[in-house]
Design an enzyme around this catalytic site. Structure first.
Site, PDB file in Angstrom:
ATOM      1  N   GLY A  13     -32.622  17.254 -11.504  1.00 15.06           N
ATOM      2  CA  GLY A  13     -32.031  16.233 -10.632  1.00 15.06           C
ATOM      3  C   GLY A  13     -33.129  15.451  -9.913  1.00 15.06           C
ATOM      4  O   GLY A  13     -34.075  16.044  -9.412  1.00 15.06           O
ATOM      5  N   ASP A 130     -32.528  20.299  -3.057  1.00 13.27           N
ATOM      6  CA  ASP A 130     -31.936  21.596  -2.698  1.00 13.27           C
ATOM      7  C   ASP A 130     -32.845  22.474  -1.813  1.00 13.27           C
ATOM      8  O   ASP A 130     -32.371  23.428  -1.206  1.00 13.27           O
ATOM      9  CB  ASP A 130     -31.584  22.388  -3.964  1.00 13.27           C
ATOM     10  CG  ASP A 130     -30.581  21.653  -4.838  1.00 13.27           C
ATOM     11  OD1 ASP A 130     -29.923  20.725  -4.329  1.00 13.27           O
ATOM     12  OD2 ASP A 130     -30.458  22.003  -6.021  1.00 13.27           O
ATOM     13  N   ARG A 174     -26.450  23.160  -4.717  1.00 13.14           N
ATOM     14  CA  ARG A 174     -26.226  24.211  -5.711  1.00 13.14           C
ATOM     15  C   ARG A 174     -26.100  25.567  -5.020  1.00 13.14           C
ATOM     16  O   ARG A 174     -25.356  25.666  -4.059  1.00 13.14           O
ATOM     17  CB  ARG A 174     -27.370  24.207  -6.722  1.00 13.14           C
ATOM     18  CG  ARG A 174     -26.925  24.581  -8.126  1.00 13.14           C
ATOM     19  CD  ARG A 174     -28.103  24.643  -9.029  1.00 13.14           C
ATOM     20  NE  ARG A 174     -28.554  23.329  -9.447  1.00 13.14           N
ATOM     21  CZ  ARG A 174     -28.070  22.667 -10.497  1.00 13.14           C
ATOM     22  NH1 ARG A 174     -27.149  23.211 -11.244  1.00 13.14           N
ATOM     23  NH2 ARG A 174     -28.536  21.480 -10.822  1.00 13.14           N
ATOM     24  N   ARG A 213     -10.489  23.742  24.303  1.00 16.91           N
ATOM     25  CA  ARG A 213     -11.301  23.266  25.428  1.00 16.91           C
ATOM     26  C   ARG A 213     -11.411  21.733  25.451  1.00 16.91           C
ATOM     27  O   ARG A 213     -12.180  21.151  26.220  1.00 16.91           O
ATOM     28  CB  ARG A 213     -12.665  23.937  25.455  1.00 16.91           C
ATOM     29  CG  ARG A 213     -13.731  23.350  24.560  1.00 16.91           C
ATOM     30  CD  ARG A 213     -15.107  23.498  25.197  1.00 16.91           C
ATOM     31  NE  ARG A 213     -16.179  23.089  24.312  1.00 16.91           N
ATOM     32  CZ  ARG A 213     -16.593  21.846  24.202  1.00 16.91           C
ATOM     33  NH1 ARG A 213     -16.007  20.883  24.865  1.00 16.91           N
ATOM     34  NH2 ARG A 213     -17.606  21.552  23.397  1.00 16.91           N
ATOM     35  N   GLU A 224     -21.785  23.267  -1.352  1.00 14.49           N
ATOM     36  CA  GLU A 224     -21.040  23.320  -2.622  1.00 14.49           C
ATOM     37  C   GLU A 224     -21.189  24.698  -3.274  1.00 14.49           C
ATOM     38  O   GLU A 224     -20.344  25.124  -4.052  1.00 14.49           O
ATOM     39  CB  GLU A 224     -21.496  22.217  -3.577  1.00 14.49           C
ATOM     40  CG  GLU A 224     -22.920  22.375  -4.052  1.00 14.49           C
ATOM     41  CD  GLU A 224     -23.337  21.334  -5.083  1.00 14.49           C
ATOM     42  OE1 GLU A 224     -22.528  20.469  -5.451  1.00 14.49           O
ATOM     43  OE2 GLU A 224     -24.495  21.397  -5.523  1.00 14.49           O
ATOM     44  N   ILE A 254     -24.633  10.453  -3.631  1.00 19.18           N
ATOM     45  CA  ILE A 254     -25.238   9.565  -2.625  1.00 19.18           C
ATOM     46  C   ILE A 254     -26.433  10.284  -1.978  1.00 19.18           C
ATOM     47  O   ILE A 254     -27.426   9.671  -1.592  1.00 19.18           O
ATOM     48  CB  ILE A 254     -24.185   9.158  -1.561  1.00 19.18           C
ATOM     49  CG1 ILE A 254     -24.700   8.028  -0.698  1.00 19.18           C
ATOM     50  CG2 ILE A 254     -23.745  10.325  -0.711  1.00 19.18           C
ATOM     51  CD1 ILE A 254     -23.648   7.437   0.235  1.00 19.18           C
ATOM     52  N   ARG A 256     -28.627  12.051  -3.369  1.00 15.47           N
ATOM     53  CA  ARG A 256     -29.844  12.088  -4.195  1.00 15.47           C
ATOM     54  C   ARG A 256     -30.601  10.764  -4.194  1.00 15.47           C
ATOM     55  O   ARG A 256     -31.728  10.686  -4.681  1.00 15.47           O
ATOM     56  CB  ARG A 256     -29.464  12.460  -5.640  1.00 15.47           C
ATOM     57  CG  ARG A 256     -29.077  13.907  -5.828  1.00 15.47           C
ATOM     58  CD  ARG A 256     -29.902  14.589  -6.894  1.00 15.47           C
ATOM     59  NE  ARG A 256     -29.738  14.012  -8.186  1.00 15.47           N
ATOM     60  CZ  ARG A 256     -28.988  14.523  -9.165  1.00 15.47           C
ATOM     61  NH1 ARG A 256     -28.320  15.646  -8.962  1.00 15.47           N
ATOM     62  NH2 ARG A 256     -28.925  13.948 -10.328  1.00 15.47           N
TER      63      ARG A 256
END
Ligand code: F6P
Length: 323
Positions: A13, A130, A174, A213, A224, A254, A256
């Site tokens: 990725g 990640d 991931r 409150r 995820e 979005i 990445r």
């Protein structure tokens, strides 16, 4: 034999900051009189011989751009020995004696195999949103992805407040909850779900306490984890068992993209530079890592697994503050 020709590729990725790393690799290589080749679309491009020589201006005006000018891919064929043999033959035929691989765990496993089986000098640069590579405290793109996700949650908070609603916001990562925890801390989330083994009663308890409150909105950040789309399951459970109506927003890819932050540009630039210096000094196979705030090198062997970052400290912080 001295280092003469090197190549660089991005794999897995993409992540914001990869271009800054490519720029640093190309310019440092040229500074040392090397020929530098860019490989199009990762290992897939390698086995299909998609090389392009990169001159100094090929990396001009890219430091601020998200994505990667080289393209990236996931290449399942690279798990096969025969494919790696083809890759090594191509690199040797092109007289490439150093390969810089920008990517995450999967990419580094491919790098290790190239070194072990064919003695290709490899250097890894950790690039993934990640932040889950072992041996390094940081992977390029994590800061930008966190910023993008936090900005999105801030916007969701506005509408949640106006309508007094609860939202589940799912972030990427991931198997790693690093991004979710960062986003939860920075958006003042009321709850964070870090795995598919969550405690629904705890989530409900915190939601109700806040409402009691006087809180007018509630944000639940969902990692995820191993089940993208997990938020929909939680949404259904909240409704069926507790009559809590929650909206779902899955942030998706979005996270990445976009302009890399200053932090990502600095780390990527330092890592790209060090990667080439290390190749020249015949120090491989290694990975450029960030340890205690300093960019340095670590043996590739140590960086092959998913990093198991401790969640406790950040979870405790979120719990302590989202009361
Ligand atoms: O590894 C980066 C990442 O964005 C993960 O956070 C996510 O689970 C995955 O890649 C998505 O992969 P793809 O874009 O191939 O669907």
């Amino acid at each position: 034999m001295g280092m003469k020709n090197i190549a660089v590729l991005c794999s897995g990725g993409d992540s914001p900051g990869m271009n800054a790393a490519i720029r640093a690799v190309v310019r440092t290589g040229h500074g040392h009189g090397l020929k530098v080749y860019g490989i199009h679309k990762g290992f897939d491009g390698l086995i299909h011989s998609k090389f392009k020589e990169m001159d100094l201006s090929s990396v001009g005006n890219i430091i601020q751009r998200g994505g990667t000018i080289l393209g990236s891919s996931r290449c399942p064929e690279f798990h096969e020995k025969e494919t790696r043999k083809t890759a090594a033959q191509i690199l040797k035929a092109k007289k490439i004696n150093g390969l810089v691989i920008i990517g995450g765990n999967g990419s580094f496993n491919g790098a290790m195999a190239l070194w072990k089986e064919h003695k290709i000098p490899v250097i890894g640069i950790p690039g993934t949103i990640d932040n889950d590579v072992s041996g390094t405290d940081y992977t390029i793109g994590f800061d930008t992805a966190s910023q993008t996700a936090v900005e999105a949650v801030d916007k969701i908070r506005d509408t949640a407040l106006s309508h007094e609603r609860t939202f589940l916001v799912e972030v990427m990562g991931r198997k790693s909850a690093s991004l979710a925890l960062n986003v939860a801390i920075c958006s003042g989330a009321e709850n964070v779900v870090v795995s598919s083994q969550y405690d629904l009663e705890q989530i409900v308890k915190r939601n109700k306490l806040g409402r009691k409150r006087g809180k007018k909105s509630s944000i639940i950040i969902v990692a995820e984890s191993d089940t993208p789309g997990l938020s929909y399951k939680i949404q259904e459970e909240l409704l069926l068992s507790h009559d809590i109506k929650a909206g779902v927003c899955i942030l998706g890819h979005i996270q990445r993209g976009g302009t890399p932050t200053v932090y990502d540009r600095v780390v990527a630039t330092k890592m790209g530079h060090l990667a080439v210096e290390s190749l020249i000094e015949a120090n491989f196979p290694v990975v450029t890592v960030l340890k205690n705030g300093k960019v340095t090198l670590s043996p590739l062997e140590k960086c092959l697994k998913n990093r198991k970052a401790s969640l406790k400290e950040k979870l405790d912080l979120i719990q302590a503050l989202s009361i």
